[in-house]
Write a protein that holds these residues in place. Structure first.
Motif, PDB file in Angstrom:
ATOM      1  N   LEU A 105      -2.273  -0.233   4.573  1.00 34.57           N
ATOM      2  CA  LEU A 105      -2.372  -1.474   3.812  1.00 34.57           C
ATOM      3  C   LEU A 105      -2.547  -1.176   2.322  1.00 34.57           C
ATOM      4  O   LEU A 105      -1.851  -1.748   1.477  1.00 34.57           O
ATOM      5  CB  LEU A 105      -3.526  -2.339   4.328  1.00 34.57           C
ATOM      6  N   MET A 106      -3.468  -0.279   1.986  1.00 34.21           N
ATOM      7  CA  MET A 106      -3.694   0.063   0.574  1.00 34.21           C
ATOM      8  C   MET A 106      -2.429   0.661  -0.037  1.00 34.21           C
ATOM      9  O   MET A 106      -2.065   0.332  -1.172  1.00 34.21           O
ATOM     10  CB  MET A 106      -4.865   1.038   0.432  1.00 34.21           C
ATOM     11  N   HIS A 107      -1.744   1.520   0.705  1.00 37.24           N
ATOM     12  CA  HIS A 107      -0.499   2.113   0.214  1.00 37.24           C
ATOM     13  C   HIS A 107       0.538   1.020  -0.053  1.00 37.24           C
ATOM     14  O   HIS A 107       1.199   1.029  -1.093  1.00 37.24           O
ATOM     15  CB  HIS A 107       0.030   3.135   1.223  1.00 37.24           C
ATOM     16  N   VAL A 156      -4.785  -5.450  -6.522  1.00 34.19           N
ATOM     17  CA  VAL A 156      -5.055  -4.698  -5.294  1.00 34.19           C
ATOM     18  C   VAL A 156      -6.249  -5.297  -4.564  1.00 34.19           C
ATOM     19  O   VAL A 156      -6.200  -5.540  -3.357  1.00 34.19           O
ATOM     20  CB  VAL A 156      -5.292  -3.197  -5.608  1.00 34.19           C
ATOM     21  N   ARG A 157      -7.325  -5.567  -5.307  1.00 32.03           N
ATOM     22  CA  ARG A 157      -8.530  -6.151  -4.701  1.00 32.03           C
ATOM     23  C   ARG A 157      -8.228  -7.509  -4.077  1.00 32.03           C
ATOM     24  O   ARG A 157      -8.597  -7.781  -2.934  1.00 32.03           O
ATOM     25  CB  ARG A 157      -9.640  -6.264  -5.750  1.00 32.03           C
ATOM     26  N   ASP A 158      -7.529  -8.378  -4.826  1.00 28.56           N
ATOM     27  CA  ASP A 158      -7.244  -9.726  -4.330  1.00 28.56           C
ATOM     28  C   ASP A 158      -6.376  -9.701  -3.074  1.00 28.56           C
ATOM     29  O   ASP A 158      -6.654 -10.400  -2.103  1.00 28.56           O
ATOM     30  CB  ASP A 158      -6.554 -10.558  -5.420  1.00 28.56           C
ATOM     31  N   THR A 163      -5.832 -10.259   2.709  1.00 26.76           N
ATOM     32  CA  THR A 163      -5.296  -9.743   3.970  1.00 26.76           C
ATOM     33  C   THR A 163      -6.396  -9.581   5.009  1.00 26.76           C
ATOM     34  O   THR A 163      -6.215  -9.953   6.175  1.00 26.76           O
ATOM     35  CB  THR A 163      -4.589  -8.391   3.731  1.00 26.76           C
ATOM     36  N   ILE A 164      -7.533  -9.050   4.596  1.00 31.90           N
ATOM     37  CA  ILE A 164      -8.661  -8.878   5.517  1.00 31.90           C
ATOM     38  C   ILE A 164      -9.134 -10.235   6.028  1.00 31.90           C
ATOM     39  O   ILE A 164      -9.404 -10.413   7.220  1.00 31.90           O
ATOM     40  CB  ILE A 164      -9.823  -8.114   4.831  1.00 31.90           C
ATOM     41  N   GLU A 166      -7.356 -13.004   6.274  1.00 33.32           N
ATOM     42  CA  GLU A 166      -6.347 -13.533   7.196  1.00 33.32           C
ATOM     43  C   GLU A 166      -6.466 -12.884   8.565  1.00 33.32           C
ATOM     44  O   GLU A 166      -6.311 -13.553   9.590  1.00 33.32           O
ATOM     45  CB  GLU A 166      -4.944 -13.314   6.622  1.00 33.32           C
ATOM     46  N   ARG A 167      -6.740 -11.591   8.595  1.00 36.98           N
ATOM     47  CA  ARG A 167      -6.904 -10.898   9.880  1.00 36.98           C
ATOM     48  C   ARG A 167      -8.109 -11.440  10.642  1.00 36.98           C
ATOM     49  O   ARG A 167      -8.047 -11.622  11.863  1.00 36.98           O
ATOM     50  CB  ARG A 167      -7.060  -9.396   9.656  1.00 36.98           C
ATOM     51  N   LYS A 168      -9.208 -11.685   9.934  1.00 39.09           N
ATOM     52  CA  LYS A 168     -10.398 -12.223  10.589  1.00 39.09           C
ATOM     53  C   LYS A 168     -10.126 -13.597  11.174  1.00 39.09           C
ATOM     54  O   LYS A 168     -10.558 -13.917  12.278  1.00 39.09           O
ATOM     55  CB  LYS A 168     -11.565 -12.288   9.598  1.00 39.09           C
ATOM     56  N   GLU A 169      -9.395 -14.432  10.418  1.00 39.33           N
ATOM     57  CA  GLU A 169      -9.087 -15.780  10.905  1.00 39.33           C
ATOM     58  C   GLU A 169      -8.177 -15.744  12.124  1.00 39.33           C
ATOM     59  O   GLU A 169      -8.341 -16.545  13.042  1.00 39.33           O
ATOM     60  CB  GLU A 169      -8.442 -16.591   9.774  1.00 39.33           C
ATOM     61  N   ARG A 170      -7.238 -14.793  12.139  1.00 39.12           N
ATOM     62  CA  ARG A 170      -6.354 -14.659  13.300  1.00 39.12           C
ATOM     63  C   ARG A 170      -7.118 -14.245  14.534  1.00 39.12           C
ATOM     64  O   ARG A 170      -6.807 -14.675  15.654  1.00 39.12           O
ATOM     65  CB  ARG A 170      -5.242 -13.662  13.021  1.00 39.12           C
ATOM     66  N   ARG A 171      -8.124 -13.393  14.377  1.00 45.04           N
ATOM     67  CA  ARG A 171      -8.922 -12.935  15.505  1.00 45.04           C
ATOM     68  C   ARG A 171      -9.754 -14.062  16.091  1.00 45.04           C
ATOM     69  O   ARG A 171     -10.032 -14.085  17.308  1.00 45.04           O
ATOM     70  CB  ARG A 171      -9.838 -11.789  15.097  1.00 45.04           C
ATOM     71  N   LYS A 172     -10.190 -15.001  15.258  1.00 40.50           N
ATOM     72  CA  LYS A 172     -11.029 -16.119  15.709  1.00 40.50           C
ATOM     73  C   LYS A 172     -10.242 -17.124  16.518  1.00 40.50           C
ATOM     74  O   LYS A 172     -10.782 -17.768  17.410  1.00 40.50           O
ATOM     75  CB  LYS A 172     -11.661 -16.827  14.517  1.00 40.50           C
TER      76      LYS A 172
END
Length: 174
Positions: A105-107, A156-158, A163-164, A166-172
């Motif tokens: 992801l960072m790359h 990069v931070r934003d 992305t993080i 969005e991933r958390k929301e998808r898991r919920k």
């Protein structure tokens, strides 16, 4: 080799290196990245360049190898879990996959930056160059370097945080 001699001897090779890299990568952005990396490596080896019979031949070989490495990295993204486990005895397979995913992801985020911001970010934060050294190599003023670095870090931070989230929301979601 000082900066002035480097500019006279090495920088005129840029167009030839770029043409070669474009043939190797079939992508102008990848070619530009390869040439930038080659020039940075040449700069890092500037004190040793005089030992080579042909700096141009060395630069071409360096560019060739960088293009090959880029190709390999694009085609080697899919590591098996066994190979990841074998490389590191620290952590669980799940944690290793998470780390690999975060690194990818960072790359991807860094690669999505505009070329100048990407180069300055790499030089400053990854390779450890000082602002004045980056200015000499890129030809940018110190204020422009700081401004581009600030924008790159913020982007990069934003993107990372978004992305993080969005991933958390998808898991919920069920």
């Amino acid at each position: 080799m000082e900066l002035k001699e480097f500019k006279i001897t090495v920088l005129p090779l840029r167009a030839k290196l770029l043409g070669y890299a474009r043939k190797m990568t079939d992508d102008s952005e990848d070619a530009e990245d390869a040439v930038q990396e080659a020039l940075l490596k040449l700069w890092a080896k500037r004190l040793e360049l005089e030992q080579y019979r042909s700096i141009e031949a060395f630069a071409m070989t360096l560019t060739h190898n960088i293009c090959i490495d880029m190709w390999r990295s694009k085609h080697n993204d899919k590591l098996s879990l066994d190979s990841v486990q074998a490389e590191s005895s620290i952590g669980s397979p799940e944690r290793l996959l998470e780390l690999k995913d975060e690194m990818r992801l960072m790359h991807e985020i860094i690669e999505s930056l505009p070329p100048l911001q990407r180069t300055i970010l790499r030089m400053k934060d990854i390779e450890g160059y000082e602002t004045d050294e980056i200015g000499e190599i890129t030809g940018c003023a110190a204020e422009a370097i700081r401004s581009n670095l600030s924008r790159a870090r913020k982007k990069v931070r934003d993107i990372y945080l978004q992305t993080i989230q969005e991933r958390k929301e998808r898991r919920k979601k069920p």
